[in-house]
Each structure stands twice: as structure tokens, then as C-alpha cells.
Design an enzyme around this catalytic site. Structure first.
Site, PDB file in Angstrom:
ATOM      1  N   ASP A 359       0.828  -1.200   0.000  1.00  0.00           N
ATOM      2  CA  ASP A 359       0.000   0.000   0.000  1.00  0.00           C
ATOM      3  C   ASP A 359       0.869   1.259   0.000  1.00  0.00           C
ATOM      4  OD1 ASP A 359      -2.467   1.651   0.607  1.00  0.00           O
ATOM      5  OD2 ASP A 359      -1.245   2.060   2.382  1.00  0.00           O
ATOM      6  N   GLU A 414       1.292  -0.329  -5.249  1.00  0.00           N
ATOM      7  CA  GLU A 414       0.273   0.690  -5.483  1.00  0.00           C
ATOM      8  C   GLU A 414       0.997   2.018  -5.707  1.00  0.00           C
ATOM      9  OE1 GLU A 414      -3.610   2.755  -3.370  1.00  0.00           O
ATOM     10  OE2 GLU A 414      -1.700   2.561  -2.339  1.00  0.00           O
TER      11      GLU A 414
END
Length: 707
Positions: A359, A414
Site C-alpha cells: 500500500d 500501489e
């Protein structure tokens, strides 16, 4: 995103195995051989690569190698030996004294002092009592620290593996000693599946995976969701919000206990059962890992653990993410590197995860964290003073560790910035991820649906956005993820149908123009993204069937309601509701890809983007994709170009009655090619393509095998 020129000049085969060809330099500039536009930034590439090598050498010399270094959980935190002696070790360099306190010693703040070494680590060993551990399973405990000024502070152990929260008492978590008896420990029965050639990712959150207004459990996910995901044709599950986070509504992105699996959903052993059961079904399971920032909690997190603001994090402003209201790791510190790399190994070894979706990688890569920055694709943006090279090097080491230790491991970044070489191996000077998320694609679809009428869609721009990726660096395409499902935004289906989702999705009500359009475009957008957008595909749970409501977790602003913090998966089981048609199409789309393998095939050849007809035609993996986005015009005897001669049949038809369509196409029809060039292809055939319909045509033999 990389420019078209950047994309075209990087010609590395995306399916090439790891490792450089013999002529590639070994100083981190191998990527320049693949993309000459990187030549002006060779010094930066060498510097990053050199720093990564320095770390590896340092760890080899001082810690016995990266693999041993990354098993810090065997040295830190609580460990029980074969004789049931408990060893506890904690790094708290600013503290002068430390004491272990808990239920086991009636919270006596002085009875169990710890010994400090020259590295700022405290140790204590608790001998077994009558052959049993001195600390009972599940009992509460803390570490009590004496700071330089004499202040006494209590903290949850940083490497704790299980914490619980009792909101009726306090929002702060309690650390618990997780050491179940052998009879209660889950024993893995199944080996990890092989890494799929084509990855079809189902992004899921355990807690919302029920139509009921409560937090769902690991056991319920195992029983109810795993068969559903398998049946839909996905082969990878990306589990969100597993690392323990203080606030349920944070969606798991404010982690306070990095080694603890969230107790909201059940026990660590139940999570292990979930993963093992998924493996038995051939499903790969990825953890949504959050190493980009941490909760600012002091009482139950890492913040100010030893009384300073700079133990695990950078001091001052650099250690704070103002917009996320969280703390930022100091990736250049030896002990922080141990903590984070060991965290990855822990989830792989203890829980048998198959890899990670990292993330917030953009936030890690840049000192500005990507906030207020519009990336133009100019290479200077990826190698200037704004880059956090310590974070880049950490990610290099993380990927090198994971891929060398677990050859079948999958890592996904990401990253919205499009940093070059993010998905190339360290040996070439890359950061080492397997895939990056193609974050521009969902933004494009939302923008189109918000701003343009159907007849105004720019097919050329749509195709450009879908194929605009760096060759050799694999991407995962998605039409929408959890980001688009959150409150304040709208899913694609809500953009398409809005209020009629609540009134006209029953087959007993008339098929309105709004629902007809919404269902048709929902299928077409997904298939176009699936076929053209990347080397992997992702869907967030519920979006596959057009879930009618957004996602909003219980919070003060909604009176702590669970109404929107659930997925109404039961809607697809109701034969009277049209959601099942979209669900059927999603399954058929995935199974068609499984058969033909377009995700792991070279990028598609687009032979037609006709703005007037609103038709797109492309070929990939030997199959022909045809899309007619025109709102009203259907075309008979429409000529399309195909490269491979032969007899074609329909492999997938979005207009099928099974998918809520009108059955306007006779799927038994055979399409014969004529050896004459058309739209740059060697052959042509003609087809009937109704308005708002997508078709996949495949050679007759392969369609017969698929059937």
C-alpha cells in the site's frame, strides 16, 4: 504515467524470466539498455543500486545474511523454546530501564526487570514453571519503561502477535500472549499454489463479507467467500485490513500492531485455516501490507515507543504525514529495516501468505508523498531531490528478499507516479515488484461517466489509457477498486444507474433505458479493461455484480452504523434480481481468460478504433475482441480484420440472455476469414454486432474445447 514514447522505447518482453542477459551491466544501469531514455539518470540508478548492495553487504557482515536478518521475530518479541521457557526481547534505546508486567505477575511494575545491552535492546527470560510457560496463553501484558527524566510509561510490545480491543472499556488495545497448546495450533495441510501465469485478483475485506450488519469472521469468509471467489474464476485473493489497526473505519490503513492479525475477525489460527483452505482450492492469497506509514497511537502503537519521536520514525515534520495523520518510517535505520523485513517474513512464514500488495508506494517513493503533485511522465520527476532514496532502497531489499526466499512470491505496488523500473528486478537496477496497479484506468472511467455523453466517448483516448504502460513492467488493470466504492465516491454501477438501482433491478419490473444501458456498459467496461488494460486484472468484492451501495464503516458521522459496512452478496442468489446477470458475466469473462490466457500474452494489437461507429477491435492471445459502444446503432456484415486465418466462433457474448442481454446474436454462427488485408491484418471476416455489445471470437477448435 509514462508517455507513449517512453512506452514504445522500452521493449523488454513482459514475460521474460528474472535476471539480466549477459550483456547487461551489473552496476544498476541495466535498465538503460532496455530504455535508453534513462541514460541521463544513470548516476541516480547506480547510486540506488549501490546503496542496496551496501545494505546487503552490511547485513551479511553483521547479521549473517538477509534471510537470517529478516527472521527477527525469532529474536525479538516473545518466543517460547522447547522447554517452555519464554524469551522476550525489545528494542527501546532511549529507555534507561524496562520491566515486563502483566496478568502473570499481577502487574507488579518491579518484579521482572529486563537487561539492556549496548544496542539499546532489553531482554528477559522467564523459566518454565512445572514444565509450563510462566505466562498463560491469552493473558494481558505490557512493557514498562523508565525514561531518562524518570518518567514511567507502559507500552504494548512492538512485536506482539495478538491484541484485542474492548470498546466498552477503552479504544486502546490490550496485548495478549498468544501461545495456544499444541492441540489448538493450526497445522497447515496444503502447499502453496504455483504463481498463476495470469493473475485475476479478488480484493476482499473479511469484516464486510456478509450481508448482516456486523463484522464478519475469518471462519465465515472461509466457508462463504472462498467457494464464491473460486466459482467466479479468480485465482488470487488480496486480503485487506488484516494487520491490526486501531480504527475499523480506517480500512486497515492505520496499523498499530504490525505482527498481529486483526482480532476483530477471529484468532490467528482461524486466519491460518482460511489461507490453508484457499490453498486447497488453488487460490493464491496476498496480504495488503502497510509499510508506508503507521498509526500515531502512543498507548498501543509504535509512536513514541521509547519516549522519543524518532525511534521507528523520522523526527520532526519528515516523520509525519499531515494528510493521513500518521507516522512515517525511517527506512535508513538498521533496526527499522530489521523490523519491516522481518514483518514480511513473518506473514509469509507464520501465515503462509503468498505475497503482498504494498500500500501507498507513491507516498514511500517521494518526500512529497505524491500530495499535490501531478506526474507528467517526465523522467526528471523520478530521479530528483524529491525522491526518498532510503525508501526506494528498502523496497529493493524487500523484493530481493521475498523473491530469493520464495520463488513463487507475488508483489504488487500501489504507485500512481509511474516510476520507471519499479517492476524490474534489482539485478537490472529495478525496485523488484512483479506488478504495479494501473491507477489511471479507474480514474478515466469515472471521468468519462461523469463528464461525457455516450456519443462523445473518445475511443482513441480510452485505448491509449488502457495500453499506456511500460513494456516489460507488468501492470494490473481494474475498472474500479475499493477506492471507488467508498462513501463520497460512486461505483461504476451507481454512476450508470443511480437511483434506479433501488427501483428497477427486479426482473418483475420493466427493463428501463437506464438499467439497460447501465448493465450493458458495466459488462463492456469490465471486459475492455480485462482484455486491453494489463497483465493482471483486479476486482473489489461486490463490484463484479454492481453492488448497489457504497462502503462506509461505522463512525461517529453515521451513528456507528454497519448499514454500509457490508456486502449484500445475497443479491446474486435472488433469481428475481438482475444482479445475477452481471455476476454470471464476471464469471464467464474470467473463465474465458483462463482458457485463452490473454493476460499473460503480449500486448494487444488494436486494428480498429472507429469514432463514428463507436467500434473497437483488437486481438490478443489469438482471440478477437469486438466492442460496439454506440448507444443505438447495430451493424450487420461489419467487416473486421483478423491476423490468423480460420473459422471463428463466439467465445463470449455480453448480449447473452444469461448476462441480462437480448440474445440478438446466434452463437452457433461460424465466421470464415477471407485472405485479404483489412485494417492492417492479413484476413477479414464480417460479423453482426448489436449496439452496446461486446464479443470475443476464437478459433472454432478452442471454442469447442472451452464448451
Amino acid at each position: 504515467m509514462a508517455s507513449e514514447m517512453d512506452r514504445m522505447t522500452n521493449s523488454l518482453d513482459p514475460n521474460r524470466p528474472r535476471g539480466p542477459p549477459g550483456s547487461i551491466p551489473k552496476d544498476g544501469t541495466g535498465v538503460v539498455k532496455l530504455d535508453p531514455w534513462l541514460e541521463p539518470f544513470s548516476d541516480a540508478l547506480r547510486r540506488r543500486f549501490s546503496k542496496a548492495q551496501e545494505w546487503i553487504m552490511k547485513i551479511d557482515e553483521t547479521e549473517g545474511g538477509l534471510r537470517r536478518f529478516s527472521k527477527g521475530f525469532n529474536k525479538f518479541g516473545f518466543n517460547v523454546d522447547a522447554q517452555n521457557n519464554i524469551h522476550y526481547r525489545e528494542w527501546a534505546p532511549n529507555a534507561q530501564q524496562a520491566f515486563l508486567i502483566g496478568d502473570f505477575n499481577e502487574w507488579n511494575r518491579d518484579s521482572h526487570p529486563m537487561t539492556k545491552d549496548e544496542f539499546g535492546c532489553f531482554d528477559i527470560t522467564l523459566p518454565a514453571v512445572d514444565g509450563q510457560p510462566a505466562i498463560p496463553h491469552k493473558s494481558k501484558l505490557k512493557i514498562s519503561l523508565v525514561l531518562p527524566g524518570g518518567e514511567r510509561v507502559d507500552r504494548l510490545p512492538a512485536w506482539i502477535k495478538y491484541v484485542t480491543q474492548d470498546l466498552s472499556v477503552s479504544p486502546a488495545y490490550d496485548a495478549r500472549f498468544w501461545n495456544p497448546p499444541a492441540s489448538e495450533k493450526y497445522q497447515f495441510k496444503h502447499s502453496r499454489p504455483k504463481k498463476p501465469a495470469s493473475i485475476r485478483v479478488y480484493e476482499a475485506h473479511v469484516g464486510i463479507s456478509s450481508p448482516e450488519q456486523r463484522v464478519a469472521t475469518y471462519k465465515e469468509f472461509t466457508k462463504n467467500m472462498l467457494p464464491r471467489i473460486k466459482n467466479l474464476g479468480y485465482n488470487v485473493i488480496q486480503l485487506m485490513a488484516i494487520m491490526e489497526h486501531a480504527y475499523y473505519a480506517s480500512f486497515g490503513y492505520q496499523v498499530n500492531n504490525f505482527f498481529a492479525a486483526s482480532s476483530r475477525y477471529g484468532t490467528p489460527e482461524e486466519l491460518k485455516e482460511l489461507i490453508d483452505t484457499a490453498h486447497s482450492m488453488g487460490l493464491v492469497v496476498l496480504l495488503d501490507v502497510v509499510h508506508s506509514h503507521a498509526s500515531k497511537n502512543v498507548l498501543d502503537g509504535l509512536n513514541e515507543f521509547d519516549g522519543t519521536d524518532h525511534q521507528y520514525f523520522h523526527a520532526g515534520g519528515r516523520g509525519r504525514h499531515d494528510q493521513w495523520d500518521s507516522r512515517l518510517f525511517n527506512y535508513g535505520h538498521h533496526e527499522v529495516m530489521r523490523f519491516l523485513l522481518s514483518n514480511l517474513r513473518f506473514w509469509m512464514d507464520e501465515y503462509q501468505f503468498d505475497g503482498f500488495r504494498f500500500d501507498g508506494v507513491t507516498s514511500m517513493l517521494y518526500l512529497h508523498h505524491g500530495m499535490g503533485v501531478g506526474f507528467s511522465g517526465g523522467y526528471h520527476e523520478y530521479f530528483g531531490a524529491d525522491v526518498d532514496e532510503e525508501a526506494v532502497v528498502y523496497l529493493m531489499l524487500a523484493n530481493e528478499l521475498l523473491h530469493s526466499t520464495y520463488p513463487e512470491c507475488i508483489t504488487i505496488a500501489e504507485d500512481v507516479s509511474g516510476m520507471p523500473a519499479l517492476c524490474l528486478p534489482l539485478s537490472l537496477g529495478g525496485v523488484g515488484f512483479d506488478y504495479r496497479l494501473s491507477m489511471a484506468i479507474p480514474d478515466m472511467w469515472i471521468k468519462i461517466l461523469k463528464e461525457l455523453k455516450d456519443e462523445e466517448w473518445d475511443l482513441g483516448n480510452i485505448c491509449f489509457t488502457l495500453v499506456n504502460r511500460r513494456h516489460g513492467e507488468k501492470t494490473i488493470a481494474y475498472a474500479e477498486s475499493h477506492d471507488q466504492a467508498l462513501v463520497g465516491d460512486k461505483t461504476l454501477m451507481m454512476h450508470l444507474c443511480d437511483a434506479e438501482m433501488y427501483t428497477n433491478m427486479s426482473v418483475l419490473s420493466p427493463l428501463t433505458a437506464v438499467i439497460d444501458r447501465g448493465m450493458a456498459l458495466h459488462k463492456m467496461i469490465r471486459l475492455l479493461t480485462h482484455g486491453l488494460g494489463g497483465e493482471g486484472y483486479l476486482n473489489f468484492e461486490g463490484n463484479e455484480f454492481g453492488h448497489p451501495e457504497w462502503l462506509d464503516f461505522p463512525r461517529e458521522g453515521n451513528n456507528n452504523s454497519f448499514w454500509y459496512a457490508r456486502r449484500q452478496l445475497n443479491l446474486t442468489d435472488d433469481e428475481l434480481l438482475r444482479y445475477r446477470f452481471l455476476n454470471n458475466f464476471d464469471r464467464a469473462m474470467n473463465l474465458c481468460e483462463e482458457k485463452h490466457g490473454w493476460l499473460h500474452a503480449p500486448q494487444a494489437y488494436i486494428s480498429l478504433k472507429h469514432e463514428g461507429d463507436k467500434v473497437i477491435v483488437f486481438e490478443r492471445a489469438g482471440v478477437v475482441f469486438v466492442f460496439n459502444f454506440h448507444p443505438t446503432n447495430s451493424y450487420s456484415d461489419y467487416r473486421i480484420g483478423v491476423d490468423v486465418a480460420g473459422t471463428y466462433r463466439v467465445a463470449l457474448n455480453s448480449d447473452s440472455k444469461d448476462f441480462g442481454g437480448f440474445n440478438r446474436i446466434d452463437e452457433s454462427t461460424r465466421f470464415f476469414t477471407t485472405p485479404m488485408e483489412w485494417n492492417g491484418r492479413k484476413n477479414w471476416t464480417h460479423i453482426y454486432i448489436p449496439c452496446r455489445t461486446a464479443l470475443i471470437l476464437a478459433l472454432e477448435d478452442s471454442v469447442s474445447q472451452q464448451s
